[in-house]
Design an enzyme around this catalytic site. Structure first.
Site, PDB file in Angstrom:
ATOM      1  N   LEU A  89       0.906  -1.068   0.019  1.00 41.11           N
ATOM      2  CA  LEU A  89       0.036   0.038  -0.019  1.00 41.11           C
ATOM      3  C   LEU A  89       0.947   1.277   0.081  1.00 41.11           C
ATOM      4  CD1 LEU A  89      -2.843   1.534   0.478  1.00 41.11           C
ATOM      5  CD2 LEU A  89      -2.511   1.056   2.822  1.00 41.11           C
TER       6      LEU A  89
ATOM      7  N   ARG B  47       3.669   1.864  -1.123  1.00 43.31           N
ATOM      8  CA  ARG B  47       4.392   2.120  -2.481  1.00 43.31           C
ATOM      9  C   ARG B  47       3.397   3.235  -3.317  1.00 43.31           C
ATOM     10  NH1 ARG B  47       4.977  -3.643  -4.898  1.00 43.31           N
ATOM     11  NH2 ARG B  47       5.684  -2.339  -6.853  1.00 43.31           N
TER      12      ARG B  47
ATOM     13  N   ARG C   7       2.681   6.414  -3.818  1.00 43.26           N
ATOM     14  CA  ARG C   7       3.317   7.609  -3.271  1.00 43.26           C
ATOM     15  C   ARG C   7       2.562   8.789  -3.180  1.00 43.26           C
ATOM     16  NH1 ARG C   7       9.076   7.119  -6.078  1.00 43.26           N
ATOM     17  NH2 ARG C   7       7.416   6.540  -7.864  1.00 43.26           N
TER      18      ARG C   7
ATOM     19  N   GLN D 274       0.979   5.151   9.968  1.00 41.51           N
ATOM     20  CA  GLN D 274       0.859   4.010  10.282  1.00 41.51           C
ATOM     21  C   GLN D 274       1.213   3.387  11.682  1.00 41.51           C
ATOM     22  OE1 GLN D 274       3.183   1.471   7.493  1.00 41.51           O
ATOM     23  NE2 GLN D 274       2.027  -0.433   8.054  1.00 41.51           N
TER      24      GLN D 274
ATOM     25  N   SER E 187       2.877   2.147  14.693  1.00 42.88           N
ATOM     26  CA  SER E 187       4.295   1.962  15.140  1.00 42.88           C
ATOM     27  C   SER E 187       4.433   0.829  15.920  1.00 42.88           C
ATOM     28  CB  SER E 187       4.758   3.314  15.639  1.00 42.88           C
ATOM     29  OG  SER E 187       6.167   3.165  15.959  1.00 42.88           O
ATOM     30  N   GLN E 188       5.418   0.060  15.436  1.00 44.07           N
ATOM     31  CA  GLN E 188       5.747  -1.283  16.335  1.00 44.07           C
ATOM     32  C   GLN E 188       6.960  -0.922  17.171  1.00 44.07           C
ATOM     33  OE1 GLN E 188       6.610  -4.150  13.201  1.00 44.07           O
ATOM     34  NE2 GLN E 188       4.610  -5.262  13.296  1.00 44.07           N
TER      35      GLN E 188
ATOM     36  N   ASN F 265      -5.862  12.038  -2.914  1.00 46.29           N
ATOM     37  CA  ASN F 265      -6.828  12.846  -3.570  1.00 46.29           C
ATOM     38  C   ASN F 265      -7.672  11.589  -4.569  1.00 46.29           C
ATOM     39  OD1 ASN F 265      -5.553  12.448  -6.507  1.00 46.29           O
ATOM     40  ND2 ASN F 265      -4.023  13.735  -5.417  1.00 46.29           N
TER      41      ASN F 265
ATOM     42  N   ARG G 271      -5.143  -2.026  -8.307  1.00 41.70           N
ATOM     43  CA  ARG G 271      -4.936  -3.026  -7.105  1.00 41.70           C
ATOM     44  C   ARG G 271      -6.334  -3.811  -7.123  1.00 41.70           C
ATOM     45  NH1 ARG G 271       0.153  -4.287  -5.468  1.00 41.70           N
ATOM     46  NH2 ARG G 271       1.225  -2.122  -5.270  1.00 41.70           N
TER      47      ARG G 271
END
Length: 249
Positions: free
Chosen positions: A95, A97, A99, A105, A107-108, A190, A201
């Site tokens: 996902l 990718r 850009r 996202q 955070s681990q 957008n 996809r």
């Protein structure tokens, strides 16, 4: 046993349009704010607010014409934000990718993975034995993660900053977390970018999880701005999953 997470996508923000003062133009009743903004931007290019062409006088006809002639740069003025849960870490890497989107996202490094769920690929989820084997592997990885975390925190015990100590331990221990670990992510894009994502996809050739995400996003965005996405046609494949295609994507 690891808990299985299901895909959940919610629309949490979309464009708000405020017609400017001093422009003699009215928004069609029923047009979404995103659809109104795209039409306004197009008419602003040519000062065609008086709708001189009867074939493109309505919002729906105007936007369909934009898509037909490929003037989709106008769609960059309208945006939508989705909150996605139940997406595997591996799918999230596909996902991000894209850009032209903006991402925030989970955070681990800061969030302990103790309660993290897992996302099973479709062909594994359909088989009881494969599901059991995969969940067992996830449990074993979680055990190693916890062991590493304890060992790393002990190794870093001289670090006076407790928050930094935990962050450094987690960022090292997360290396053993599997790709099926659930991730959560906020995505803003957008409408041109969303259409490109769906077009790329939602195809039959795409990864199954990514295709499910793309079709789910399409359904949400089509509810919000139907005219900008009604050219996409959703069909069911032989395996029961869905795909989408458009003559303009």
């Amino acid at each position: 046993m690891a808990k299985v997470s299901e895909l959940d996508v919610q629309l949490i923000a979309a464009t708000a349009f405020h017609a400017p003062q001093g422009v003699d133009w009215e928004v069609d009743e029923g047009a979404s704010e995103s659809e109104a903004l795209v039409e306004f931007a197009g008419r602003a290019c040519y000062e065609s607010f008086d709708k001189p062409n009867p074939r493109t006088a309505s919002n729906q006809a105007y936007l369909h014409h934009i898509l037909e002639v490929g003037h989709d740069a106008l769609l960059e003025h309208a945006t939508a934000t989705l909150y996605i849960r139940g997406l595997s870490r591996s799918a999230s890497h596909e996902l991000v990718r894209h850009r032209h989107f903006s991402f925030s996202q989970l955070s681990q490094r800061f969030v302990h993975s103790e309660e993290a769920e897992v996302v099973l690929p479709k062909f594994i989820a359909e088989d009881e034995q494969l599901t059991r084997l995969t969940l067992q592997a996830a449990d074993e990885a979680r055990f190693v993660y916890e062991e590493l975390l304890d060992a790393l925190e002990s190794k870093l015990e001289e670090e006076p900053n407790a928050l930094l100590r935990k962050k450094q331990a987690r960022q090292a221990a997360r290396a053993v977390l599997p790709n099926l670990t659930e991730s959560r992510i906020v995505v803003t894009g957008n409408y041109r970018a969303w259409r490109h994502f769906i077009g790329a996809r939602a195809t039959e050739q795409a990864d199954t999880e990514m295709r499910q995400l793309a079709v789910t996003c399409l359904k949400l965005l089509r509810e919000q701005s139907p005219v900008l996405f009604d050219d996409f046609h959703i069909t069911t494949l032989a395996d029961g999953t869905e795909m989408a295609s458009s003559p303009y994507a």
